[in-house]
Write a protein that holds these residues in place. Structure first.
Motif, short mmCIF file in Angstrom:
data_model
loop_
_atom_site.label_atom_id
_atom_site.label_comp_id
_atom_site.label_asym_id
_atom_site.label_seq_id
_atom_site.Cartn_x
_atom_site.Cartn_y
_atom_site.Cartn_z
N VAL A 64 16.87 64.21 61.07
CA VAL A 64 15.75 65.16 61.47
C VAL A 64 16.13 65.47 63.02
O VAL A 64 16.47 64.47 63.70
CB VAL A 64 14.34 64.39 61.67
N ILE A 65 15.85 66.64 63.24
CA ILE A 65 16.17 66.88 64.84
C ILE A 65 14.84 67.28 65.48
O ILE A 65 14.21 68.22 64.96
CB ILE A 65 17.17 68.05 65.25
N CYS A 66 14.43 66.59 66.46
CA CYS A 66 13.08 66.80 67.04
C CYS A 66 13.39 67.63 68.36
O CYS A 66 14.35 68.02 69.04
CB CYS A 66 12.63 65.60 67.57
#
Length: 73
Positions: free
Chosen positions: A71-73
């Protein structure tokens, strides 16, 4: 089998090598392409049940399945 440097051979030696190779090739048994294609098709179709490219790999046996997401925020 020793490696022969063809560049350094005389024309006579090259011709002798070519004749020897042609004598070997003349003795080879040849088949029609249509017959060979049929045999190859039968061989391929006989193995489709076990072929992972056709059937796919079960998830529990797949060593390349994704273990988790990123997951890349």
């Amino acid at each position: 089998m020793p490696v022969i440097d063809v560049e350094n051979l005389t024309d006579l030696d090259r011709a002798k090598m070519e004749v020897a190779q042609l004598k070997i090739e003349v003795k080879l048994e040849r088949e029609k392409v249509s017959k060979c294609c049929e045999e190859v098709m039968e061989y391929i179709q006989a193995g489709t049940d076990e072929d992972p490219l056709v059937k796919g790999i079960p998830e529990e046996k797949n060593p390349f399945k994704e273990k988790g997401g990123c997951v890349i925020c």
